[in-house]
Scaffold this motif. Structure first.
Motif, PDB file in Angstrom:
ATOM      1  N   VAL A 173      -7.391  12.793 -17.792  1.00  0.00           N
ATOM      2  CA  VAL A 173      -7.699  11.872 -18.888  1.00  0.00           C
ATOM      3  C   VAL A 173      -6.769  10.656 -18.921  1.00  0.00           C
ATOM      4  O   VAL A 173      -7.214   9.517 -18.857  1.00  0.00           O
ATOM      5  N   VAL A 174      -5.470  10.915 -18.988  1.00  0.00           N
ATOM      6  CA  VAL A 174      -4.547   9.804 -19.253  1.00  0.00           C
ATOM      7  C   VAL A 174      -4.334   8.938 -18.015  1.00  0.00           C
ATOM      8  O   VAL A 174      -4.404   7.709 -18.078  1.00  0.00           O
ATOM      9  N   PHE A 175      -4.097   9.597 -16.856  1.00  0.00           N
ATOM     10  CA  PHE A 175      -3.726   8.830 -15.674  1.00  0.00           C
ATOM     11  C   PHE A 175      -4.807   7.844 -15.213  1.00  0.00           C
ATOM     12  O   PHE A 175      -4.499   6.683 -14.938  1.00  0.00           O
ATOM     13  N   ALA A 222       9.747   1.040  -6.790  1.00  0.00           N
ATOM     14  CA  ALA A 222      10.414   1.085  -8.097  1.00  0.00           C
ATOM     15  C   ALA A 222       9.701   0.191  -9.104  1.00  0.00           C
ATOM     16  O   ALA A 222       9.461   0.589 -10.244  1.00  0.00           O
ATOM     17  N   TYR A 223       9.344  -1.020  -8.666  1.00  0.00           N
ATOM     18  CA  TYR A 223       8.674  -1.941  -9.596  1.00  0.00           C
ATOM     19  C   TYR A 223       7.295  -1.426  -9.978  1.00  0.00           C
ATOM     20  O   TYR A 223       6.882  -1.472 -11.123  1.00  0.00           O
ATOM     21  N   MET A 224       6.564  -0.927  -8.954  1.00  0.00           N
ATOM     22  CA  MET A 224       5.210  -0.442  -9.238  1.00  0.00           C
ATOM     23  C   MET A 224       5.243   0.783 -10.131  1.00  0.00           C
ATOM     24  O   MET A 224       4.365   0.980 -10.963  1.00  0.00           O
ATOM     25  N   MET A 225       6.286   1.617  -9.962  1.00  0.00           N
ATOM     26  CA  MET A 225       6.386   2.792 -10.819  1.00  0.00           C
ATOM     27  C   MET A 225       6.527   2.360 -12.279  1.00  0.00           C
ATOM     28  O   MET A 225       5.899   2.933 -13.164  1.00  0.00           O
ATOM     29  N   LEU A 281       0.827  -1.208   0.000  1.00  0.00           N
ATOM     30  CA  LEU A 281       0.000   0.000   0.000  1.00  0.00           C
ATOM     31  C   LEU A 281       0.864   1.262   0.000  1.00  0.00           C
ATOM     32  O   LEU A 281       0.634   2.195  -0.775  1.00  0.00           O
ATOM     33  N   ILE A 282       1.872   1.278   0.865  1.00  0.00           N
ATOM     34  CA  ILE A 282       2.764   2.448   0.915  1.00  0.00           C
ATOM     35  C   ILE A 282       3.460   2.609  -0.431  1.00  0.00           C
ATOM     36  O   ILE A 282       3.550   3.716  -0.983  1.00  0.00           O
ATOM     37  N   ALA A 283       3.919   1.476  -0.997  1.00  0.00           N
ATOM     38  CA  ALA A 283       4.626   1.532  -2.277  1.00  0.00           C
ATOM     39  C   ALA A 283       3.723   2.064  -3.380  1.00  0.00           C
ATOM     40  O   ALA A 283       4.171   2.794  -4.255  1.00  0.00           O
ATOM     41  N   PHE A 284       2.437   1.702  -3.314  1.00  0.00           N
ATOM     42  CA  PHE A 284       1.502   2.171  -4.351  1.00  0.00           C
ATOM     43  C   PHE A 284       1.412   3.702  -4.332  1.00  0.00           C
ATOM     44  O   PHE A 284       1.503   4.359  -5.371  1.00  0.00           O
ATOM     45  N   VAL A 285       1.278   4.259  -3.126  1.00  0.00           N
ATOM     46  CA  VAL A 285       1.195   5.720  -3.006  1.00  0.00           C
ATOM     47  C   VAL A 285       2.489   6.364  -3.508  1.00  0.00           C
ATOM     48  O   VAL A 285       2.468   7.316  -4.301  1.00  0.00           O
ATOM     49  N   LEU A 286       3.624   5.822  -3.050  1.00  0.00           N
ATOM     50  CA  LEU A 286       4.910   6.388  -3.472  1.00  0.00           C
ATOM     51  C   LEU A 286       5.106   6.241  -4.979  1.00  0.00           C
ATOM     52  O   LEU A 286       5.621   7.138  -5.639  1.00  0.00           O
ATOM     53  N   ALA A 287       4.663   5.104  -5.528  1.00  0.00           N
ATOM     54  CA  ALA A 287       4.855   4.857  -6.963  1.00  0.00           C
ATOM     55  C   ALA A 287       4.049   5.852  -7.790  1.00  0.00           C
ATOM     56  O   ALA A 287       4.513   6.324  -8.830  1.00  0.00           O
ATOM     57  N   ILE A 288       2.855   6.206  -7.294  1.00  0.00           N
ATOM     58  CA  ILE A 288       2.044   7.187  -8.025  1.00  0.00           C
ATOM     59  C   ILE A 288       2.764   8.538  -8.053  1.00  0.00           C
ATOM     60  O   ILE A 288       2.853   9.199  -9.086  1.00  0.00           O
ATOM     61  N   LEU A 289       3.340   8.916  -6.902  1.00  0.00           N
ATOM     62  CA  LEU A 289       4.075  10.186  -6.863  1.00  0.00           C
ATOM     63  C   LEU A 289       5.286  10.123  -7.795  1.00  0.00           C
ATOM     64  O   LEU A 289       5.561  11.049  -8.554  1.00  0.00           O
ATOM     65  N   LEU A 290       5.991   9.000  -7.726  1.00  0.00           N
ATOM     66  CA  LEU A 290       7.237   8.887  -8.500  1.00  0.00           C
ATOM     67  C   LEU A 290       6.972   8.825 -10.003  1.00  0.00           C
ATOM     68  O   LEU A 290       7.729   9.379 -10.799  1.00  0.00           O
ATOM     69  N   VAL A 291       5.884   8.164 -10.381  1.00  0.00           N
ATOM     70  CA  VAL A 291       5.630   8.026 -11.818  1.00  0.00           C
ATOM     71  C   VAL A 291       5.264   9.387 -12.416  1.00  0.00           C
ATOM     72  O   VAL A 291       5.553   9.655 -13.576  1.00  0.00           O
ATOM     73  N   PHE A 292       4.699  10.269 -11.592  1.00  0.00           N
ATOM     74  CA  PHE A 292       4.441  11.625 -12.097  1.00  0.00           C
ATOM     75  C   PHE A 292       5.744  12.323 -12.450  1.00  0.00           C
ATOM     76  O   PHE A 292       5.840  13.019 -13.458  1.00  0.00           O
ATOM     77  N   LEU A 293       6.751  12.109 -11.611  1.00  0.00           N
ATOM     78  CA  LEU A 293       8.066  12.677 -11.932  1.00  0.00           C
ATOM     79  C   LEU A 293       8.628  12.026 -13.194  1.00  0.00           C
ATOM     80  O   LEU A 293       9.173  12.682 -14.067  1.00  0.00           O
ATOM     81  N   ARG A 294       8.465  10.710 -13.275  1.00  0.00           N
ATOM     82  CA  ARG A 294       9.100   9.949 -14.343  1.00  0.00           C
ATOM     83  C   ARG A 294       8.580  10.344 -15.727  1.00  0.00           C
ATOM     84  O   ARG A 294       9.342  10.371 -16.693  1.00  0.00           O
ATOM     85  N   PHE A 326      13.099  21.676 -13.126  1.00  0.00           N
ATOM     86  CA  PHE A 326      12.556  20.717 -12.169  1.00  0.00           C
ATOM     87  C   PHE A 326      12.027  19.464 -12.855  1.00  0.00           C
ATOM     88  O   PHE A 326      12.087  18.370 -12.299  1.00  0.00           O
ATOM     89  N   LYS A 327      11.513  19.623 -14.060  1.00  0.00           N
ATOM     90  CA  LYS A 327      11.042  18.440 -14.789  1.00  0.00           C
ATOM     91  C   LYS A 327      12.205  17.510 -15.107  1.00  0.00           C
ATOM     92  O   LYS A 327      12.120  16.295 -14.920  1.00  0.00           O
ATOM     93  N   VAL A 328      13.312  18.084 -15.589  1.00  0.00           N
ATOM     94  CA  VAL A 328      14.489  17.261 -15.905  1.00  0.00           C
ATOM     95  C   VAL A 328      15.012  16.603 -14.644  1.00  0.00           C
ATOM     96  O   VAL A 328      15.331  15.410 -14.617  1.00  0.00           O
ATOM     97  N   LEU A 329      15.053  17.375 -13.543  1.00  0.00           N
ATOM     98  CA  LEU A 329      15.555  16.853 -12.278  1.00  0.00           C
ATOM     99  C   LEU A 329      14.678  15.708 -11.780  1.00  0.00           C
ATOM    100  O   LEU A 329      15.164  14.633 -11.402  1.00  0.00           O
ATOM    101  N   GLY A 330      13.354  15.923 -11.788  1.00  0.00           N
ATOM    102  CA  GLY A 330      12.421  14.914 -11.291  1.00  0.00           C
ATOM    103  C   GLY A 330      12.485  13.643 -12.105  1.00  0.00           C
ATOM    104  O   GLY A 330      12.568  12.535 -11.557  1.00  0.00           O
ATOM    105  N   CYS A 331      12.486  13.793 -13.415  1.00  0.00           N
ATOM    106  CA  CYS A 331      12.522  12.632 -14.293  1.00  0.00           C
ATOM    107  C   CYS A 331      13.823  11.861 -14.092  1.00  0.00           C
ATOM    108  O   CYS A 331      13.831  10.636 -14.007  1.00  0.00           O
ATOM    109  N   GLY A 332      14.930  12.611 -13.966  1.00  0.00           N
ATOM    110  CA  GLY A 332      16.233  11.974 -13.764  1.00  0.00           C
ATOM    111  C   GLY A 332      16.266  11.216 -12.447  1.00  0.00           C
ATOM    112  O   GLY A 332      16.737  10.077 -12.386  1.00  0.00           O
TER     113      GLY A 332
END
Lengths: 252, 408
Positions: free
Chosen positions: B294-296, B259-262, B166-179, B194-200
């Motif tokens: 729409v997409v998410f 990481a896997y869920m992201m 459950l914790i990983a799911f929440v974190l993965a949602i945040l991280l995938v937005f960066l990705r 910040f977009k380049v930094l977050g994605c990196g």
């Protein structure tokens, strides 16, 4: 700028537009303009660059160079606020692209509520009006995925109209429909043209180009080969290439 | 209902099938009757009854054989139907009742030998004061003595994997937005940075976590946390309260699973038709608005089957965290092994426990996914459509017409 047209300021004017995909130059210095209230159809063989030109006109494709003047701003300039300008340009796609996670009404109200700060009720009233105009008022609660192709395309038109655009772009709106259904979408577009909407239509429907549009643009290999009045284009095209392309539709 | 009907006709209508199928059941019954009676056998004192049951089953086999031979010798046309005593109404009824009796006898023998036999083993091993050498008895004996340890292990494993996922799911949602951030034309320099930094960051995180074993990650996280708290002047017992092995394990499993869920979420988002995003952008929505509205939602829906699989993976993989001393099912099993030195027996128990947990998890998640993906039925086919614009077309629209009336 065409001096003969000086009395009317074009709504959108494309200047020296260039676009390439990799090493392939798709648009070669296109110049063309659309006056308010005008219906322009772009015809041409597949791969002639007509869809790319249309998609450049709301920056779904980023041009390599050139200018697209719209409401006094250059859409092609770097860091222009494209989102604000897109609100004024409606687009209808070949593959409809209704939001699959929403029903018909929410498809229409999403953008007005999000961008125009309209209340939900106001947006819904506007959406109902537009859906009625395209003959789909009975489907407002239907999921978008449940509609047939013709219904989807009519919803897509209503969705674009809900933003009250100044200009509507149609990217082969009937190409994914079976021949029986094409008519229902073309009728909606014809009504829209009659109401005075400015429209640019990429299409293979020659009857529509001939009867509804004010100007026909024929594209060939990334350039505008010929443009002009539909009557003249369909009776007496100037270039051999145009004549060849239109041979099936020419009247003698 | 249909299945029941089919089964009924199979059993009652055609007696040759009754003979064939029931003979097989009779053979199983005979095999049970030849097994040793256990201490708890209720047929123990009724020897004559058992003999009668045995001979009834044997007789059934004989009758079946006769029916078969009769069939083989009268195979032409409907000769069998006409001549056989088994096809008369009386014969059919007798055969049917006989088959019921065979089932009943076999069931009785099964309960007597198998069920009561198992219970006898359990009962017997519970009264032992020493670990029995017999495989099954030994398992029962050890489970009886140490079910508390195993139970605590199971609870810890479930807690780790459920909360971790459950914790990983929440974190993965945040991280995938960066990705998935991409530079948009209207972005200013700060947003671009910040977009380049977050994605990196998201890319590096995913590479590091997925490229190293969770066992090593667990060790690193536990001892790094321990070291930090020690440096801040806490005593070991104080640290134990804040940074327990369970907390360290939960942090490890959450960060690992993130990481896997992201990546799963990213796959789901990238599988959404690009036309959805284009349509949203063409209406004037920003990249962020198109993503959120729409997409998410569509991407997450795509990813649900693979996401739920992550819980099953975590149930299993949490076992490696026993190396930092998390008292999970693996650690509990090792503890019990340390008491009795019965490795095979106890690891069989652990295997069955893990299997049970993962099967229950996938069953529940399957139910959950089913509920989420109720696909709407198509309203009308294309041919139902009326080509005239402005008229209401299609009979299938009635459902939605009703909805609309209700809404008014």
């Amino acid at each position: 700028m065409g001096l003969d047209n000086a009395a009317v300021e074009p709504l959108i004017r494309v200047e020296n537009l260039r676009k390439s995909f990799g090493s392939h130059l798709v648009l070669k210095d296109i110049d063309f303009s659309v006056n308010p209230g005008e219906v322009v159809t772009i015809i041409g063989a597949s791969g002639s660059g007509k869809s790319t030109l249309l998609r450049c006109m709301n920056l779904l494709e980023t041009p390599d160079s050139g200018h697209i003047w719209f409401h006094g701003e250059d859409l092609a300039a770097d860091r222009v606020n494209i989102n604000r300008l897109r609100e004024k340009i409606g687009m209808v796609f070949q593959s409809f692209n209704l939001f699959n996670n929403k029903n018909v009404l929410d498809n229409c109200t999403l953008a007005p509520v999000t961008l125009k700060k309209m209340s939900k009720d106001e947006a819904e009233a506007e959406a109902r009006k537009n859906l009625e105009a395209v003959g789909l008022s009975d489907f407002i609660n239907a999921p978008a995925t449940s509609l047939s192709g013709g219904q989807k395309q009519r919803v897509a038109i209503a969705r674009a109209l809900c933003m009250k655009p100044d200009l509507m772009l149609f990217d082969e709106p009937t190409s994914a429909l079976d021949p029986e259904i094409v008519g229902e979408v073309l009728n909606v577009m014809r009504d829209l043209a009659a109401e005075g909407m400015t429209m640019v239509v990429v299409t293979h429907e020659m009857a529509f180009a001939k009867n509804v549009s004010d100007k026909v643009v024929f594209m060939d290999q990334g350039v505008i080969a010929e443009q002009g009045d539909p009557k003249q284009m369909f009776t007496n095209p100037q270039l051999p290439r145009t004549r060849e392309f239109l041979s099936r539709y020419l009247e003698d | 209902m249909k299945r029941f009907e089919k089964a009924r006709s199979f059993v009652t209508d055609d007696h040759r099938y009754v003979f064939l199928a029931t003979s097989f059941v009779a053979v199983i019954g005979i095999w049970f009757s030849m097994q040793r009676r256990s201490a708890m056998s209720f047929l123990r004192g009724a020897y004559s009854v058992e003999v009668a049951m045995y001979w009834f089953l044997m007789a059934w086999l004989a009758v079946s054989a006769i029916a078969l031979v009769w069939k083989l010798t009268h195979w032409k046309g409907d000769a069998y139907q006409k001549t056989s005593p088994f096809t008369t109404p009386v014969g059919k009824t007798a055969a049917r009742l006989g088959s019921y009796a065979v089932w009943a006898i076999t069931a009785a023998l099964f309960v007597d030998r198998a069920v009561m036999g198992f219970l006898a083993v359990v009962n017997d091993s519970l009264s032992h004061d020493k670990n029995p050498s017999d495989f099954l008895s030994s398992i029962v004996y050890m489970l009886d003595k140490s079910y508390g340890i195993i139970g605590q292990g199971i609870l810890t494993t479930v807690g780790l994997s459920v909360f971790g996922t459950l914790i990983a799911f929440v974190l993965a949602i945040l991280l995938v937005f960066l990705r998935i951030q991409q530079i948009d034309r209207s972005d200013n320099d700060a947003v671009r940075f910040f977009k380049v930094l977050g994605c990196g960051f998201a890319k590096v995180y995913s590479t590091v976590v997925r490229g190293t074993p969770m066992m090593v990650q667990g060790m690193l996280i536990y001892f790094a946390g321990f070291g930090l708290l020690r440096n801040s002047g806490m005593t070991v017992s104080e640290i134990g309260k804040v940074w327990s092995t369970f907390v360290a394990g939960l942090v490890t499993i959450s960060l690992n699973s993130t990481a896997y869920m992201m990546e799963v979420l990213r796959g789901g988002i990238e599988a959404v038709d690009p036309g959805q995003n284009e349509a949203a952008r063409s209406l004037g929505l920003s990249q962020w608005q198109a993503m959120i509205k729409v997409v998410f939602p569509q991407g997450v829906k795509n990813a649900i089957p693979a996401l739920s699989n992550e819980l099953v993976v975590n149930i299993k993989d949490s076992s490696v965290l026993s190396v930092i001393g998390v008292f999970d099912l693996m650690f509990a099993t090792k503890t019990v092994v340390g008491i009795y030195f019965k490795q095979v027996e106890l690891y069989v128990v652990a295997t069955l426990c893990y299997l049970f947990l993962t099967m229950v998890a996938s069953w529940l998640l399957g139910k959950f996914a089913q509920r989420l993906s109720v696909e709407p039925q198509p309203l009308t086919s294309v041919s139902d459509m009326n080509a005239t614009v402005g008229t209401v077309a299609g009979t299938g629209s009635s459902e939605y017409s009703l909805d609309k009336k209700k809404a008014r």
